[in-house]
Scaffold this motif. Structure first.
Motif, PDB file in Angstrom:
ATOM      1  N   CYS A 139     -20.708  23.006  92.353  1.00 28.84           N
ATOM      2  CA  CYS A 139     -20.482  23.958  91.166  1.00 28.84           C
ATOM      3  C   CYS A 139     -21.599  25.163  91.365  1.00 28.84           C
ATOM      4  N   SER A 198     -23.178  20.346  75.907  1.00 31.71           N
ATOM      5  CA  SER A 198     -22.862  21.562  76.888  1.00 31.71           C
ATOM      6  C   SER A 198     -23.431  22.785  76.152  1.00 31.71           C
ATOM      7  N   ASN A 199     -23.970  23.752  76.944  1.00 32.36           N
ATOM      8  CA  ASN A 199     -24.602  24.797  76.497  1.00 32.36           C
ATOM      9  C   ASN A 199     -23.247  25.767  76.309  1.00 32.36           C
ATOM     10  N   PHE A 200     -22.055  25.632  77.164  1.00 31.96           N
ATOM     11  CA  PHE A 200     -20.863  26.227  77.100  1.00 31.96           C
ATOM     12  C   PHE A 200     -20.241  26.237  75.502  1.00 31.96           C
ATOM     13  N   ALA A 201     -20.192  24.661  75.299  1.00 31.81           N
ATOM     14  CA  ALA A 201     -19.601  24.372  73.796  1.00 31.81           C
ATOM     15  C   ALA A 201     -20.435  25.105  72.905  1.00 31.81           C
ATOM     16  N   HIS A 250     -17.258  20.945  79.605  1.00 34.90           N
ATOM     17  CA  HIS A 250     -17.572  22.038  78.616  1.00 34.90           C
ATOM     18  C   HIS A 250     -17.441  21.818  77.122  1.00 34.90           C
ATOM     19  N   ASP A 251     -16.718  20.410  76.857  1.00 32.85           N
ATOM     20  CA  ASP A 251     -16.622  20.248  75.357  1.00 32.85           C
ATOM     21  C   ASP A 251     -17.599  18.818  74.979  1.00 32.85           C
ATOM     22  N   ALA A 279     -18.237  30.500  82.643  1.00 35.70           N
ATOM     23  CA  ALA A 279     -18.926  29.114  81.974  1.00 35.70           C
ATOM     24  C   ALA A 279     -19.393  28.884  83.475  1.00 35.70           C
ATOM     25  N   LYS A 306     -19.563  28.506  72.649  1.00 35.66           N
ATOM     26  CA  LYS A 306     -18.119  28.655  72.318  1.00 35.66           C
ATOM     27  C   LYS A 306     -17.969  28.693  70.653  1.00 35.66           C
ATOM     28  N   GLU A 365     -26.672  25.202  82.888  1.00 33.29           N
ATOM     29  CA  GLU A 365     -26.066  24.417  82.244  1.00 33.29           C
ATOM     30  C   GLU A 365     -26.327  22.995  82.393  1.00 33.29           C
ATOM     31  N   THR A 403     -18.645  22.642  85.952  1.00 33.63           N
ATOM     32  CA  THR A 403     -19.388  21.250  85.954  1.00 33.63           C
ATOM     33  C   THR A 403     -18.322  20.221  86.119  1.00 33.63           C
ATOM     34  N   ASP A 404     -17.389  20.588  86.922  1.00 33.61           N
ATOM     35  CA  ASP A 404     -16.219  19.641  87.269  1.00 33.61           C
ATOM     36  C   ASP A 404     -16.279  19.216  88.712  1.00 33.61           C
TER      37      ASP A 404
END
Ligand code: 6PG
Length: 245
Positions: A119, A87-90, A82-83, A109, A93, A77, A112-113
């Motif tokens: 993390c 982002s790979n998560f975005a 995440h938005d 996920a 999703k 990642e 990344t925070d």
């Protein structure tokens, strides 16, 4: 010693590539669910897999799989929200999770925070409470990286951690990635690559007498390694030495 893939699957078109790779994933997933009641997969990031995830989640195959029995993780990642567009998560999703009924608590996920090292440690802790991921899906960059295992980075020699934070000079950014230690203890890995822009690196990987210079060649899962590519990515190699596929 030239690099050799256990299984090299070459499809004429990119569309056929996504369909064939999706079929292989669903077949393996159904087998895992039949044998042990669940299936887990680490998703690749970048741009190549997006159409594969759409094929999986919205194509004819999507109705064959009980998505409630699936667990999803990430191979790596970027250190963004995440938005965020990067982002790979975005990406996963919008192309996968939004179209299937896998429960949210089965989608993991990479955090990344916080500080990248923190993390990475949190993700390693999560993985330690779960069985090895059944299938790691990976892409390759034009420099031969995979996940965030980039050439000339510290993560390549990481032998203790299963997940590590890595600063990538050429990107001037932090990444979090599964390490070889984790990936190579999983049963299956599929490397998905498509497009003429990957043609040169594919040729180099499969013809050089020093394949270890390219991090993707360090991926050696416990059981099966499949390369899936389209003709566009394979053609430079084909010109050098037509290989049995
Ligand atoms: C990432 C990926 C990375 C990717 C390659 C290929 O986070 O970027 O995990 O390893 O698979 O860079 O990216 P493309 O599919 O965009 O060519």
């Amino acid at each position: 010693m030239p690099y050799r893939a256990d299984h090299l699957v070459v499809l004429d078109t990119t569309s056929q590539l996504y369909t064939e790779c999706a079929k292989k994933i669903v077949e393996y997933a159904m087998n895992c669910i039949k044998q042990k009641g669940h299936f887990s997969m680490a998703l690749a990031g970048g741009s190549t897999p997006e159409k594969l995830y759409l094929e999986l989640s919205t194509g004819a195959l999507s109705r064959q799989l009980d998505w409630t029995k699936c667990q999803f993780y990430f191979g790596d990642e970027r250190m963004v929200a995440h938005d965020h567009a990067d982002s790979n998560f975005a990406m996963a999703k919008r192309s996968l999770f939004d179209h299937i009924d896998t429960p949210d608590d089965q989608i993991h996920a990479i955090p990344t925070d916080a500080d990248a090292e923190i993390c990475a440690a949190r993700y390693a802790q999560l993985l330690s409470t779960h069985p090895p991921i059944d299938l790691v899906l990976l892409g390759i960059g034009e420099d031969g990286h995979t996940a965030s295992l980039f050439p000339d980075t510290t993560i390549l020699t990481e032998t203790d951690k299963t997940v590590a934070a890595v600063y990538v000079d050429k990107l001037a950014s932090w990444r979090i990635s599964l390490t070889y230690r984790y990936i190579n203890h999983c049963p299956h890995a599929y490397i998905l690559t498509a497009g003429a822009n990957k043609c040169e690196i594919v040729k180099q990987i499969f013809t050089t007498d020093k394949p270890e210079q390219f991090p993707v060649t360090g991926v050696r899962p416990e059981d099966k390694l499949y390369w899936f590519m389209d003709e566009a990515a394979y053609q430079c190699l084909q010109q050098v030495s037509p290989m049995e596929t």
